[in-house]
Design a protein around this motif. Structure first.
Motif, PDB file in Angstrom:
ATOM      1  N   VAL A 247       0.839  -1.202   0.000  1.00 43.82           N
ATOM      2  CA  VAL A 247       0.000   0.000   0.000  1.00 43.82           C
ATOM      3  C   VAL A 247       0.876   1.255   0.000  1.00 43.82           C
ATOM      4  O   VAL A 247       1.809   1.362   0.792  1.00 43.82           O
ATOM      5  CB  VAL A 247      -0.929   0.042   1.237  1.00 43.82           C
ATOM      6  CG1 VAL A 247      -1.842   1.261   1.182  1.00 43.82           C
ATOM      7  CG2 VAL A 247      -1.753  -1.238   1.334  1.00 43.82           C
ATOM      8  N   ALA A 248       0.562   2.176  -0.899  1.00 44.13           N
ATOM      9  CA  ALA A 248       1.264   3.462  -0.946  1.00 44.13           C
ATOM     10  C   ALA A 248       0.237   4.591  -0.974  1.00 44.13           C
ATOM     11  O   ALA A 248      -0.672   4.592  -1.818  1.00 44.13           O
ATOM     12  CB  ALA A 248       2.160   3.541  -2.178  1.00 44.13           C
ATOM     13  N   ILE A 249       0.360   5.519  -0.029  1.00 41.45           N
ATOM     14  CA  ILE A 249      -0.536   6.672   0.025  1.00 41.45           C
ATOM     15  C   ILE A 249       0.227   7.893  -0.476  1.00 41.45           C
ATOM     16  O   ILE A 249       1.337   8.178  -0.021  1.00 41.45           O
ATOM     17  CB  ILE A 249      -1.045   6.911   1.463  1.00 41.45           C
ATOM     18  CG1 ILE A 249      -1.889   5.704   1.922  1.00 41.45           C
ATOM     19  CG2 ILE A 249      -1.869   8.194   1.547  1.00 41.45           C
ATOM     20  CD1 ILE A 249      -2.338   5.776   3.367  1.00 41.45           C
ATOM     21  N   LEU A 250      -0.354   8.585  -1.440  1.00 41.76           N
ATOM     22  CA  LEU A 250       0.296   9.756  -2.026  1.00 41.76           C
ATOM     23  C   LEU A 250       0.223  10.950  -1.078  1.00 41.76           C
ATOM     24  O   LEU A 250      -0.867  11.310  -0.621  1.00 41.76           O
ATOM     25  CB  LEU A 250      -0.366  10.120  -3.358  1.00 41.76           C
ATOM     26  CG  LEU A 250       0.089   9.375  -4.637  1.00 41.76           C
ATOM     27  CD1 LEU A 250       1.544   9.701  -4.950  1.00 41.76           C
ATOM     28  CD2 LEU A 250      -0.100   7.891  -4.509  1.00 41.76           C
ATOM     29  N   LYS A 251       1.385  11.525  -0.774  1.00 40.79           N
ATOM     30  CA  LYS A 251       1.390  12.733   0.053  1.00 40.79           C
ATOM     31  C   LYS A 251       0.695  13.874  -0.676  1.00 40.79           C
ATOM     32  O   LYS A 251      -0.021  14.677  -0.069  1.00 40.79           O
ATOM     33  CB  LYS A 251       2.831  13.123   0.383  1.00 40.79           C
ATOM     34  CG  LYS A 251       3.550  12.131   1.295  1.00 40.79           C
ATOM     35  CD  LYS A 251       4.978  12.573   1.553  1.00 40.79           C
ATOM     36  CE  LYS A 251       5.717  11.584   2.451  1.00 40.79           C
ATOM     37  NZ  LYS A 251       7.139  11.984   2.650  1.00 40.79           N
ATOM     38  N   LYS A 252       0.928  13.924  -2.001  1.00 42.23           N
ATOM     39  CA  LYS A 252       0.266  14.926  -2.837  1.00 42.23           C
ATOM     40  C   LYS A 252      -0.367  14.205  -4.027  1.00 42.23           C
ATOM     41  O   LYS A 252       0.336  13.832  -4.966  1.00 42.23           O
ATOM     42  CB  LYS A 252       1.266  15.974  -3.331  1.00 42.23           C
ATOM     43  CG  LYS A 252       1.846  16.847  -2.226  1.00 42.23           C
ATOM     44  CD  LYS A 252       2.827  17.864  -2.796  1.00 42.23           C
ATOM     45  CE  LYS A 252       3.430  18.730  -1.700  1.00 42.23           C
ATOM     46  NZ  LYS A 252       4.437  19.688  -2.248  1.00 42.23           N
ATOM     47  N   PRO A 253      -1.678  13.951  -3.964  1.00 48.42           N
ATOM     48  CA  PRO A 253      -2.345  13.282  -5.087  1.00 48.42           C
ATOM     49  C   PRO A 253      -2.142  14.053  -6.393  1.00 48.42           C
ATOM     50  O   PRO A 253      -1.987  15.286  -6.379  1.00 48.42           O
ATOM     51  CB  PRO A 253      -3.818  13.286  -4.671  1.00 48.42           C
ATOM     52  CG  PRO A 253      -3.781  13.362  -3.186  1.00 48.42           C
ATOM     53  CD  PRO A 253      -2.595  14.234  -2.851  1.00 48.42           C
ATOM     54  N   PHE A 254      -2.105  13.333  -7.511  1.00 48.59           N
ATOM     55  CA  PHE A 254      -1.944  13.982  -8.811  1.00 48.59           C
ATOM     56  C   PHE A 254      -2.873  13.334  -9.826  1.00 48.59           C
ATOM     57  O   PHE A 254      -3.435  12.258  -9.581  1.00 48.59           O
ATOM     58  CB  PHE A 254      -0.488  13.918  -9.285  1.00 48.59           C
ATOM     59  CG  PHE A 254       0.020  12.525  -9.542  1.00 48.59           C
ATOM     60  CD1 PHE A 254      -0.037  11.959 -10.809  1.00 48.59           C
ATOM     61  CD2 PHE A 254       0.569  11.761  -8.512  1.00 48.59           C
ATOM     62  CE1 PHE A 254       0.427  10.678 -11.045  1.00 48.59           C
ATOM     63  CE2 PHE A 254       1.042  10.478  -8.739  1.00 48.59           C
ATOM     64  CZ  PHE A 254       0.971   9.928 -10.018  1.00 48.59           C
ATOM     65  N   VAL A 255      -3.035  13.995 -10.955  1.00 46.18           N
ATOM     66  CA  VAL A 255      -3.942  13.514 -12.002  1.00 46.18           C
ATOM     67  C   VAL A 255      -3.133  12.984 -13.181  1.00 46.18           C
ATOM     68  O   VAL A 255      -2.169  13.613 -13.617  1.00 46.18           O
ATOM     69  CB  VAL A 255      -4.889  14.646 -12.481  1.00 46.18           C
ATOM     70  CG1 VAL A 255      -5.743  14.175 -13.660  1.00 46.18           C
ATOM     71  CG2 VAL A 255      -5.777  15.114 -11.330  1.00 46.18           C
TER      72      VAL A 255
ATOM     73  N   MET B 219     -10.441   9.733   4.290  1.00 44.85           N
ATOM     74  CA  MET B 219      -9.932   9.387   5.618  1.00 44.85           C
ATOM     75  C   MET B 219      -8.660   8.548   5.514  1.00 44.85           C
ATOM     76  O   MET B 219      -7.714   8.734   6.283  1.00 44.85           O
ATOM     77  CB  MET B 219     -11.002   8.632   6.405  1.00 44.85           C
ATOM     78  CG  MET B 219     -12.185   9.509   6.824  1.00 44.85           C
ATOM     79  SD  MET B 219     -13.645   8.558   7.343  1.00 44.85           S
ATOM     80  CE  MET B 219     -13.064   7.886   8.903  1.00 44.85           C
ATOM     81  N   LEU B 220      -8.628   7.624   4.545  1.00 43.47           N
ATOM     82  CA  LEU B 220      -7.436   6.785   4.369  1.00 43.47           C
ATOM     83  C   LEU B 220      -6.226   7.608   3.952  1.00 43.47           C
ATOM     84  O   LEU B 220      -5.099   7.328   4.365  1.00 43.47           O
ATOM     85  CB  LEU B 220      -7.703   5.698   3.318  1.00 43.47           C
ATOM     86  CG  LEU B 220      -8.394   4.425   3.797  1.00 43.47           C
ATOM     87  CD1 LEU B 220      -8.680   3.501   2.624  1.00 43.47           C
ATOM     88  CD2 LEU B 220      -7.527   3.685   4.818  1.00 43.47           C
ATOM     89  N   THR B 221      -6.450   8.615   3.122  1.00 42.08           N
ATOM     90  CA  THR B 221      -5.320   9.431   2.666  1.00 42.08           C
ATOM     91  C   THR B 221      -4.749  10.302   3.781  1.00 42.08           C
ATOM     92  O   THR B 221      -3.663  10.846   3.646  1.00 42.08           O
ATOM     93  CB  THR B 221      -5.733  10.339   1.485  1.00 42.08           C
ATOM     94  OG1 THR B 221      -6.784  11.218   1.906  1.00 42.08           O
ATOM     95  CG2 THR B 221      -6.184   9.511   0.296  1.00 42.08           C
ATOM     96  N   LYS B 222      -5.494  10.403   4.884  1.00 40.22           N
ATOM     97  CA  LYS B 222      -5.057  11.263   5.992  1.00 40.22           C
ATOM     98  C   LYS B 222      -4.584  10.469   7.211  1.00 40.22           C
ATOM     99  O   LYS B 222      -4.309  11.048   8.269  1.00 40.22           O
ATOM    100  CB  LYS B 222      -6.190  12.215   6.393  1.00 40.22           C
ATOM    101  CG  LYS B 222      -6.510  13.264   5.317  1.00 40.22           C
ATOM    102  CD  LYS B 222      -7.677  14.140   5.748  1.00 40.22           C
ATOM    103  CE  LYS B 222      -7.860  15.329   4.825  1.00 40.22           C
ATOM    104  NZ  LYS B 222      -8.118  14.962   3.441  1.00 40.22           N
ATOM    105  N   VAL B 223      -4.490   9.138   7.104  1.00 38.61           N
ATOM    106  CA  VAL B 223      -4.037   8.342   8.258  1.00 38.61           C
ATOM    107  C   VAL B 223      -2.560   8.616   8.539  1.00 38.61           C
ATOM    108  O   VAL B 223      -1.812   9.045   7.663  1.00 38.61           O
ATOM    109  CB  VAL B 223      -4.244   6.821   8.025  1.00 38.61           C
ATOM    110  CG1 VAL B 223      -5.713   6.514   7.834  1.00 38.61           C
ATOM    111  CG2 VAL B 223      -3.420   6.315   6.860  1.00 38.61           C
ATOM    112  N   ASP B 224      -2.161   8.344   9.759  1.00 40.44           N
ATOM    113  CA  ASP B 224      -0.771   8.571  10.161  1.00 40.44           C
ATOM    114  C   ASP B 224       0.023   7.280  10.318  1.00 40.44           C
ATOM    115  O   ASP B 224       1.242   7.317  10.472  1.00 40.44           O
ATOM    116  CB  ASP B 224      -0.725   9.332  11.498  1.00 40.44           C
ATOM    117  CG  ASP B 224      -1.334  10.726  11.388  1.00 40.44           C
ATOM    118  OD1 ASP B 224      -1.051  11.400  10.378  1.00 40.44           O
ATOM    119  OD2 ASP B 224      -2.086  11.119  12.296  1.00 40.44           O
ATOM    120  N   SER B 225      -0.683   6.133  10.295  1.00 34.87           N
ATOM    121  CA  SER B 225       0.023   4.885  10.560  1.00 34.87           C
ATOM    122  C   SER B 225      -0.652   3.710   9.873  1.00 34.87           C
ATOM    123  O   SER B 225      -1.813   3.793   9.444  1.00 34.87           O
ATOM    124  CB  SER B 225       0.066   4.615  12.070  1.00 34.87           C
ATOM    125  OG  SER B 225      -1.257   4.367  12.560  1.00 34.87           O
TER     126      SER B 225
END
Length: 372
Positions: free
Chosen positions: A300-308, A349-355
């Motif tokens: 799983v990889a969450i983007l710090k800055k989503p892009f298009v 909410m998932l994009t803002k999790v810390d852990s």
């Protein structure tokens, strides 16, 4: 313009049906060898697929194609079947000079998915003698017996108290449900259960038995079945501006750490060449064209800055790496992710999790319950 759009005479359907029948048989023979499936043994499936594809080729040569409102959902929730359909339609393109549309690929995938549902039912019907071990063998045991019989209507189901393990052994069960560890060794698959089963437990039992490998304690654990497919070691926050770079980075990590076989990343890019795995609300599910990993993992990889990219936003990437015997779990996971992408508030909410722990807690909530 006339040359492009006029209907061409290609002769009767029967003129190429014999060749098509041979090509279909050869294709599904290879699929059976690759995925350990039984498509070739299913005469109804082969007959229906041949009829459908004969008409499909005729229609496409006449520039007629149908819309399929379920194609996108099938692409996400039945990924293995859709991948097989993609390869099948690639064979049709090569041998019969037809461009099969995404919607039409969905119709082909339905045939393969229907057969797999039949295989699943056949697996459940293969259990003929089922033993249930409870503490007393009283009322609660009888209630569990009724519930188990609803799953296995053709099986002989008998209950035993913990003190009747000799009788259980004499019964020679091919499947055992028990609320406690047995003191005797009996050669049969075991699933540990609670004193009371609910509807979700019954659904979960079917899912467990449709997997080649399973933890016998799965039903009494609080975590859903897919929980073990995630790891803190494969959870990260990243910065990127290209989906291809994300795939390469995540795929190579899975290869280097012994989860994906050599060439795993190349197979993901091959799958991307057919249809993009950037889906709804920023959720992406890259996966290889062929499911044949060394070990199970969902990175799983969450983007710090989503892009298009290509008109679609990328927020969170779930890269699936599963062994070939995890067909049913593959579907469970992708259906869970499909449910996620329908709920934009959960994606946010998932994009803002810390852990990692916070992510898994949210994943359990999606769909309403731990057992889904």
């Amino acid at each position: 313009v006339l040359q492009k759009n006029i209907k061409r005479e290609i002769g009767s359907i029967s003129s190429f049906t014999n060749y098509l029948k041979e090509d279909i048989e050869e294709f599904i023979k290879q699929i059976d060898e690759k995925y350990d499936t039984k498509f070739l043994e299913d005469e109804d499936f082969k007959k229906m697929l041949l009829t459908h594809v004969s008409l499909l080729i005729d229609r496409l040569h006449n520039k007629i194609s149908y819309q399929n409102p379920l194609a996108n959902e099938l692409n996400i929730t039945y990924p293995m079947m859709f991948n097989i359909a993609l390869q099948f339609c690639s064979m049709l393109h090569e041998k019969y000079n037809v461009e099969v549309t995404f919607d039409e690929i969905g119709f082909v995938a339905m045939h393969f998915a229907s057969h797999m549902e039949k295989e699943k039912q056949g697996k459940l019907l293969s259990y003929n003698r089922i033993g249930i071990v409870c503490s007393s063998g009283g009322g609660s045991a009888y209630m569990i017996k009724i519930q188990i019989e609803s799953l296995f209507p053709q099986a002989e189901v008998k209950t035993f108290s913990f003190l009747q393990q000799d009788e259980l052994k004499t019964f020679q069960p091919d499947l055992i449900f028990t609320i406690m560890p047995l003191s005797q060794e009996i050669k049969a698959p075991i699933i540990y259960i609670k004193e009371l089963l609910d509807d979700r437990d019954l659904v979960k039992i079917k899912q467990i038995l449709q997997c080649e490998e399973y933890d016998p304690y799965t039903l009494i654990q609080d975590n859903p079945m897919y929980y073990s497919f995630f790891s803190k070691d494969f959870f990260k926050f990243i910065e990127a501006d290209s989906y291809e770079n994300i795939i390469r980075m995540m795929g190579q990590e899975l290869e280097e750490k012994g989860y994906g076989k050599k060439g795993y990343t190349d197979l993901i890019f091959e799958r991307e060449s057919y249809v993009s795995t950037i889906y709804t609300n920023g959720v992406c599910i890259p996966h290889p064209l062929e499911t044949d990993a060394l070990k199970n993992m969902i990175s799983v990889a969450i983007l710090k800055k989503p892009f298009v990219q290509n008109g679609k936003e990328i927020k969170i990437v779930f890269m699936i790496c599963l062994k070939k015997d995890q067909v049913e779990m593959y579907k469970v996971i992708t259906k869970k992710l499909y449910r996620l992408m329908q709920k934009s508030n959960y994606v946010e909410m998932l994009t803002k999790v810390d852990s990692f722990e916070e992510m898994m807690s949210l994943m359990k909530e999606i769909g309403g319950g731990n057992n889904e």
